[in-house]
Design an enzyme around this catalytic site. Structure first.
Site, PDB file in Angstrom:
ATOM      1  N   CYS A 128     -56.323   7.080  49.437  1.00 55.02           N
ATOM      2  CA  CYS A 128     -56.133   7.558  50.811  1.00 55.02           C
ATOM      3  C   CYS A 128     -57.338   8.386  51.264  1.00 55.02           C
ATOM      4  CB  CYS A 128     -54.811   8.321  50.924  1.00 55.02           C
ATOM      5  SG  CYS A 128     -54.314   8.597  52.634  1.00 55.02           S
ATOM      6  N   HIS A 184     -50.527   5.059  48.247  1.00 58.59           N
ATOM      7  CA  HIS A 184     -50.445   6.140  47.249  1.00 58.59           C
ATOM      8  C   HIS A 184     -49.730   5.672  45.983  1.00 58.59           C
ATOM      9  CE1 HIS A 184     -51.787   9.747  49.525  1.00 58.59           C
ATOM     10  NE2 HIS A 184     -51.480   8.984  50.562  1.00 58.59           N
ATOM     11  N   GLU A 237     -49.566   7.232  43.184  1.00 51.70           N
ATOM     12  CA  GLU A 237     -48.933   8.376  42.502  1.00 51.70           C
ATOM     13  C   GLU A 237     -47.565   8.691  43.100  1.00 51.70           C
ATOM     14  OE1 GLU A 237     -51.144   8.601  44.765  1.00 51.70           O
ATOM     15  OE2 GLU A 237     -50.825  10.360  46.030  1.00 51.70           O
TER      16      GLU A 237
END
Lengths: 263, 156
Positions: A87, A223, A225
């Site tokens: 990002c 994302h 994560e």
């Protein structure tokens, strides 16, 4: 094996990124942007996490890209060490010229423009769960090293400037030919549809992630994560993900495997 | 008829301060630059009405006077001495400008509006004699990404 998650003022995903990296068996730490940059040489790989470095002043990633720590990362990348920008990290990689890897700023991540049936239906910041398709071959890139071509992954996005554009003649053709377009937004069946909500930000050719020619640097808007554990996924069928793992885990496993193979 | 509305912060502008810091501490312009300021510029095309009255009405919608000040002018855009004004705008579609136009035209009923454009004016206070060259270097190294932005040095 030790990785650094480089933190800038305004980063906000560094802790989750570090948790994910540690969970796949890498050691790591958060590396503040104002530490002596030469200390980066102690690490085997790097994550540039999501967030809003320097509050996106001027444009996303522009100020962070001028920090000394980035100059050192360029040197470390030239030595073959892997970097994954997520990002805002992707935005920094674009603004620094590390991606697409020509050494120049050859692209921009512009403001989101959501188009449906030929009309602009939304603009600006947007967050949602999206489908990604891995469009590169496995082993092409550090961040998707263990992912087969065509595999679909579900991950969240949350950004205002993810619309990949370029005015460099022939660049997109070259990225396609060289297998540097790693991820594309797709529908739930894995098919292209270059309009909102499948192409969630208006990005050229629905591109969600690219790598450099050498394959050690990956930048992606979604994302991983935030899709690392299955409990992070939205309600629905998560049975295709084994045990407690979510699809984002594959990105971190890939980085680990890339470092092992490179060693 | 063209109405220009220049808007700037009355409170400290953190973005301009960050640009100045980056230019002087990271990009080697410490001997060339003494200050950086920033304005937002609206260029509004209308086909009828009293421009002074219209500018005042538009400003009520576009300016938050709790933290911002503005100045309007008509037909000509001019700047004060002492700095180099750089106009930066998107050369790809500007969604915010379109939204502003739609808001003024469709929702607030200003049917005489034909077009709205938006830009950022960077005001570079340059100490060096070669102002144009320094302004060009600064703009191309930090203030724009050429794949989405274009710029113009407005006066020297």
């Amino acid at each position: 094996m030790k990785i650094a998650v480089v933190q800038f003022p305004g980063s906000n995903c560094e802790y989750e990124t570090l948790v994910a990296a540690k969970n796949v068996g890498m050691e790591g730490e958060i590396f503040r942007w104002n530490k002596p940059p030469e200390e980066l040489s102690y690490f085997d790989g790097f994550f540039l996490p999501g967030g809003f470095s320097y509050q996106d002043r001027v444009r996303a990633g522009a100020i962070a890209a001028k920090e000394p720590v980035i100059k050192t990362l360029i040197e470390e990348a030239e030595n073959g060490k892997p970097i994954i920008g997520i990002c805002n990290g992707f935005q920094i990689l674009i603004e620094s010229g590390l991606l697409p890897g020509t050494g120049r700023v050859d692209m921009a991540l512009a403001q989101n423009v959501m188009v449906s049936r030929g009309k602009i239906v939304r603009r600006g910041y947007y967050c949602d769960w999206i489908n990604l398709r891995h469009d590169s071959s496995s082993k092409r890139c550090s961040g998707s090293f263990i992912i087969d071509r065509g595999i679909q992954l579900q991950m969240p996005i949350a950004h205002g400037e993810g619309n990949l554009v370029t005015s460099t003649p022939g660049l997109l053709e070259r990225l396609n030919e060289e297998n540097q377009i790693v991820f594309r937004y797709c529908d739930a069946q894995g098919k292209d549809f270059n309009e909102f909500p499948v192409n969630v930000n208006g990005s050229t050719e629905s591109i969600a992630g690219i790598c450099n020619p050498e394959g050690n640097i990956l930048g992606m808007m979604p994302h991983p994560e935030r899709a690392f554990f299955s409990w992070q996924l939205p309600p629905g069928d998560t049975s295709k993900y084994i045990g407690e793992s979510g699809p984002g885990r594959l990105i971190f496993e890939s980085m680990k495997r890339y470092i092992e193979v490179r060693a | 008829m063209r109405i220009y509305i220049r808007v700037w912060l009355k409170i400290p502008d953190a973005e301009a301060a960050t640009v100045k810091n980056t230019l002087t501490r990271r990009l080697g312009f410490q001997n060339q630059i003494s200050d950086v300021k920033k304005e937002r510029l609206y260029i509004i095309e209308v086909d009828s009405g009293d421009p002074a009255e219209l500018a005042k009405n538009f400003a009520k919608e576009l300016v938050n006077e709790n933290k911002e000040s503005y100045r309007s002018s008509f037909e000509d855009l001019s700047f004060e001495d002492g700095y180099v004004p750089i106009k930066v705008n998107l050369h790809i579609e500007d969604g915010e400008a379109i939204s502003t136009q739609n808001r003024l035209h469709n929702r607030l009923g200003y049917r005489n509006i034909r077009d709205v454009k938006r830009a950022t004016i960077w005001k570079l206070y340059i100490k060096d004699d070669n102002q144009e060259e320094i302004a060009k270097q600064i703009t191309e190294s930090l203030l724009i990404n050429p794949h989405k932005d274009s710029y113009e040095i407005l006066s020297m």
